[in-house]
Design a protein around this motif. Structure first.
Motif, mmCIF file in Angstrom:
data_model
loop_
_atom_site.group_PDB
_atom_site.id
_atom_site.type_symbol
_atom_site.label_atom_id
_atom_site.label_comp_id
_atom_site.label_asym_id
_atom_site.label_seq_id
_atom_site.Cartn_x
_atom_site.Cartn_y
_atom_site.Cartn_z
ATOM 1 N N GLY A 35 10.141 -24.382 28.683
ATOM 2 C CA GLY A 35 8.909 -24.188 27.947
ATOM 3 C C GLY A 35 8.518 -22.720 27.916
ATOM 4 O O GLY A 35 8.106 -22.179 26.882
ATOM 5 N N LEU A 36 8.672 -22.028 29.047
ATOM 6 C CA LEU A 36 8.362 -20.599 29.112
ATOM 7 C C LEU A 36 9.447 -19.763 28.423
ATOM 8 O O LEU A 36 9.152 -18.705 27.858
ATOM 9 N N LYS A 37 10.677 -20.230 28.476
ATOM 10 C CA LYS A 37 11.774 -19.490 27.834
ATOM 11 C C LYS A 37 11.562 -19.351 26.330
ATOM 12 O O LYS A 37 11.988 -18.374 25.711
ATOM 13 N N SER A 38 10.864 -20.308 25.727
ATOM 14 C CA SER A 38 10.647 -20.276 24.279
ATOM 15 C C SER A 38 9.809 -19.078 23.842
ATOM 16 O O SER A 38 9.827 -18.715 22.671
ATOM 17 N N PHE A 39 9.075 -18.456 24.778
ATOM 18 C CA PHE A 39 8.280 -17.283 24.416
ATOM 19 C C PHE A 39 9.167 -16.119 23.977
ATOM 20 O O PHE A 39 8.719 -15.225 23.255
ATOM 21 N N SER A 40 10.410 -16.102 24.415
ATOM 22 C CA SER A 40 11.308 -15.016 24.014
ATOM 23 C C SER A 40 11.644 -15.066 22.528
ATOM 24 O O SER A 40 12.079 -14.074 21.955
ATOM 25 N N HIS A 41 11.448 -16.214 21.881
ATOM 26 C CA HIS A 41 11.655 -16.285 20.438
ATOM 27 C C HIS A 41 10.652 -15.412 19.697
ATOM 28 O O HIS A 41 10.942 -14.901 18.611
ATOM 29 N N SER A 42 9.459 -15.253 20.270
ATOM 30 C CA SER A 42 8.457 -14.353 19.692
ATOM 31 C C SER A 42 8.577 -12.960 20.271
ATOM 32 O O SER A 42 7.719 -12.108 20.022
ATOM 33 N N GLY A 43 9.598 -12.734 21.050
ATOM 34 C CA GLY A 43 9.887 -11.413 21.588
ATOM 35 C C GLY A 43 11.045 -10.778 20.852
ATOM 36 O O GLY A 43 10.912 -10.290 19.733
ATOM 37 N N PHE A 44 12.228 -10.832 21.452
ATOM 38 C CA PHE A 44 13.370 -10.122 20.864
ATOM 39 C C PHE A 44 13.817 -10.709 19.538
ATOM 40 O O PHE A 44 14.307 -9.979 18.664
ATOM 41 N N LEU A 45 13.654 -12.026 19.335
ATOM 42 C CA LEU A 45 14.202 -12.644 18.129
ATOM 43 C C LEU A 45 13.454 -12.187 16.877
ATOM 44 O O LEU A 45 14.068 -11.941 15.832
ATOM 45 N N VAL A 46 12.126 -12.060 16.945
ATOM 46 C CA VAL A 46 11.361 -11.525 15.823
ATOM 47 C C VAL A 46 11.537 -10.011 15.742
ATOM 48 O O VAL A 46 11.528 -9.426 14.655
ATOM 49 N N ASN A 47 11.730 -9.381 16.882
ATOM 50 C CA ASN A 47 11.863 -7.928 16.952
ATOM 51 C C ASN A 47 13.038 -7.413 16.129
ATOM 52 O O ASN A 47 13.035 -6.272 15.648
ATOM 53 N N LEU A 48 14.063 -8.265 15.941
ATOM 54 C CA LEU A 48 15.214 -7.877 15.119
ATOM 55 C C LEU A 48 14.794 -7.521 13.702
ATOM 56 O O LEU A 48 15.349 -6.602 13.085
ATOM 57 N N GLN A 49 13.821 -8.249 13.156
ATOM 58 C CA GLN A 49 13.368 -7.995 11.786
ATOM 59 C C GLN A 49 12.500 -6.752 11.704
ATOM 60 O O GLN A 49 12.399 -6.136 10.642
ATOM 61 N N GLU A 50 11.887 -6.354 12.811
ATOM 62 C CA GLU A 50 10.896 -5.286 12.780
ATOM 63 C C GLU A 50 11.509 -3.899 12.911
ATOM 64 O O GLU A 50 11.067 -2.965 12.248
ATOM 65 N N ILE A 51 12.515 -3.752 13.750
ATOM 66 C CA ILE A 51 13.057 -2.409 13.938
ATOM 67 C C ILE A 51 14.047 -2.045 12.840
ATOM 68 O O ILE A 51 14.295 -0.865 12.603
ATOM 69 N N ALA A 52 14.618 -3.029 12.150
ATOM 70 C CA ALA A 52 15.594 -2.739 11.087
ATOM 71 C C ALA A 52 15.612 -3.873 10.078
ATOM 72 O O ALA A 52 16.552 -4.663 10.046
ATOM 73 N N PRO A 53 14.575 -3.989 9.233
ATOM 74 C CA PRO A 53 14.541 -5.117 8.290
ATOM 75 C C PRO A 53 15.712 -5.132 7.320
ATOM 76 O O PRO A 53 16.169 -6.194 6.920
ATOM 77 N N GLN A 54 16.222 -3.931 6.941
ATOM 78 C CA GLN A 54 17.323 -3.901 5.987
ATOM 79 C C GLN A 54 18.667 -4.189 6.628
ATOM 80 O O GLN A 54 19.649 -4.459 5.945
ATOM 81 N N TYR A 55 18.728 -4.143 7.969
ATOM 82 C CA TYR A 55 19.964 -4.431 8.689
ATOM 83 C C TYR A 55 19.762 -5.565 9.690
ATOM 84 O O TYR A 55 20.504 -5.667 10.671
ATOM 85 N N SER A 56 18.770 -6.424 9.462
ATOM 86 C CA SER A 56 18.463 -7.469 10.438
ATOM 87 C C SER A 56 19.634 -8.430 10.615
ATOM 88 O O SER A 56 19.880 -8.937 11.708
ATOM 89 N N GLY A 57 20.377 -8.694 9.529
ATOM 90 C CA GLY A 57 21.499 -9.616 9.627
ATOM 91 C C GLY A 57 22.609 -9.098 10.520
ATOM 92 O O GLY A 57 23.049 -9.777 11.446
ATOM 93 N N VAL A 58 23.065 -7.873 10.252
ATOM 94 C CA VAL A 58 24.171 -7.335 11.038
ATOM 95 C C VAL A 58 23.709 -7.021 12.452
ATOM 96 O O VAL A 58 24.465 -7.188 13.420
ATOM 97 N N LEU A 59 22.455 -6.585 12.622
ATOM 98 C CA LEU A 59 21.943 -6.328 13.961
ATOM 99 C C LEU A 59 21.864 -7.621 14.761
ATOM 100 O O LEU A 59 22.185 -7.649 15.958
#
Length: 528
Positions: A429-453
């Motif tokens: 249940g607590l592990k699911s918080f990481s989905h709102s951490g690094f998993l969303v963060n992929l789109q934020e630091i490089a939206p144009q390269y989110s797929g390859v990143l």
């Protein structure tokens, strides 16, 4: 009659041009007198916005979208969709289909975690060899995420996801034939399943980046990953039932056919981008485009297409990138340890039968699915309240790693299956918080390269998962204690949380030349 004829003749003659008509024409076409004035009016007009610019990939509903006077920016930004409008919107339909695809993705993986017990008994496999059979999925999964991410960035998530689901459903459907043919064929089919499933998460990230504004992406990822976790529940609870009715290979056939059905619905009911959807409302389209992250190319007059070969050297030179790699590696380590070994863990440590072992290891995934959405909703609310994106991601990731680390210590010391299941449930249940951490963060630091990143980080996660899945079997045989391996995993959780908090960011990282992604509206402001 003569007078009438004269009038008609006069009216038929073309009017004579004034003597200064050449000067007037020259003045009309003068860029100094007219184009500059047009630019000033464009900027000064309060109703001008990004919607005034031409859009890419226009569809048949563009005429409907552009008909009538549109609201000004103040009016548009004040409009917020209600809960009913949100759950009935086209973007929620898209994310619901993504959640269902990820549910099938995980169900197809987890079937082998249940089937491995009777297969090991029938073939005389040791625990170490059972770990090798289960890790064969990861061999293929290791090879595909980077290439899959590049395909997603170039062709879009809709097409790549359709191909991925079709191919991994075929691999699942062929597993019974492969297992009855030879061990090599079984390993090859499971590896092919991993190759096909490598495109799932990059495709999900790409579709969410296209369909959801930044203030809704955490909950969108939460909904998608909730489907991913429910896939474990479906696989772990239904597989023993299906095996009791249709043999050990019954679940593989059912889940494989379900994937083919999903592809047909996905291709007919969804669109790759909001402006290509014939069902989307005018309000929803305006809402998405007004709030979309600005580097996304759909908002520019002369967009820069994503490079087929991304700047790998620059991507790997930034510490925020490595924070994502470490987070994904640790996330996958913990995920695949539980996915592959919890049925065997509850069966061997607590002496429960296969059906109860599946139930005990399925309950945490159901809780994780619920908490995944709630964590995403809380994350979006934090950002909307003024908390920085960077701090929000670090808080979410800290809960998502430190919480499970503490809970695994409790699981390692639990004396009965009920307490062990409770600790495991709380951990995930607590592990699911990481989905709102690094998993969303992929789109934020490089939206144009989110797929390859995402693909590169998935590869790092897959390497960690292979080491963890295979290593767990050898570790238990060498040390003779599975709880000791849980304590090691707990320590790794703490170290990964520290690394992410030190080096991550919620801001966009410039992986290209400075000025490569400029907006037309900014260029207009500079010219005026």
């Amino acid at each position: 009659m003569a007078t009438l004829s004269s009038s008609i003749a006069i009216a038929a003659r073309p009017p004579s041009l004034p003597k200064n008509h050449r000067a007037r024409v020259a003045a009309f076409h003068s860029p100094k007198l007219n184009l500059k004035k047009t630019e000033v009016q464009f900027v000064a007009d309060g109703s001008a916005s990004l919607r005034s610019l031409p859009r890419l990939g226009v569809s048949s509903n563009d005429a409907h979208f552009n008909s009538g006077p549109g609201p000004g920016p103040e009016e548009t930004h004040q409009q917020q969709p209600s809960f009913v409008e949100f759950i009935t919107s086209e973007r929620v339909k898209v994310v619901a289909m993504l959640a269902l695809a990820l549910a099938l993705c995980n169900a197809d993986r987890v079937v082998m975690s249940v089937a491995i017990v009777p297969l090991s008994l029938a073939n005389g496999w040791s625990r170490a060899f059972a770990g090798i059979v289960q890790s064969s999925f990861l061999w293929g999964y290791l090879a595909s995420p980077i290439a899959g991410g590049m395909l997603v960035d170039h062709y879009g998530g809709k097409v790549v996801m359709a191909w991925g689901v079709a191919l991994w459903s075929l691999a699942t459907f062929l597993t019974p034939w492969a297992a009855q043919t030879s061990l090599l064929a079984l390993l090859a089919v499971r590896a092919f399943l991993g190759v096909a499933e490598g495109v799932a998460l990059p495709s999900m990230n790409n579709m969410i980046a296209r369909w959801f504004p930044p203030t809704e992406r955490s909950r969108a990822v939460g909904i998608s990953m909730a489907g991913f976790q429910l896939g474990c529940v479906i696989g772990l609870t239904l597989s023993p039932i299906l095996m009791s009715q249709g043999g050990v290979f019954g679940p593989f056939v059912i889940f494989g056919l379900s994937g083919f059905l999903w592809v047909l619905v996905w291709l007919s009911a969804t669109s790759s981008t909001p402006d290509r959807s014939p069902q989307i409302s005018k309000f929803e389209l305006e809402y998405i485009l007004e709030r979309r992250q600005k580097p996304f190319p759909v908002e520019t007059v002369e967009p820069k297409k994503v490079k087929v070969i991304p700047p790998f050297r620059c991507l790997l030179s930034k510490m925020p990138t490595w924070s994502l790699f470490v987070a994904n590696a640790m996330h996958s380590w913990g995920f695949f340890i539980v996915l592959s070994w919890m049925p065997i863990y509850f069966s061997s440590v607590y002496r429960v039968d296969l059906r109860h072992a599946a139930w005990f290891s399925a309950v945490p995934w159901a809780v994780m699915a619920i908490m995944s959405y709630l964590a995403g909703l809380w994350s979006d609310m934090m950002i909307q309240s003024g908390i920085s994106v960077t701090l929000t991601r670090k808080i979410m990731q800290s809960i998502g790693f430190i919480g499970p680390g503490l809970c695994l210590i409790g699981l390692a010391t639990a004396k009965n299956p009920s307490i062990g299941s409770a600790w495991l449930t709380l951990a995930f249940g607590l592990k699911s918080f990481s989905h709102s951490g690094f998993l969303v963060n992929l789109q934020e630091i490089a939206p144009q390269y989110s797929g390859v990143l995402h693909g590169i980080s998935n590869t790092a996660g897959t390497l960690a998962a292979i080491i963890g899945t295979v290593g767990a079997g050898f570790f238990v045989e060498l040390v003779g204690s599975f709880p000791a391996f849980l304590l090691l995993t707990s320590l790794l959780y703490f170290l990964a949380a520290l690394f992410y908090c030190l080096f991550s960011t919620g801001e966009r990282v410039n992986f290209d030349d400075p000025g490569e992604y400029k907006y037309t509206c900014l260029r207009v402001l500079e010219t005026t």
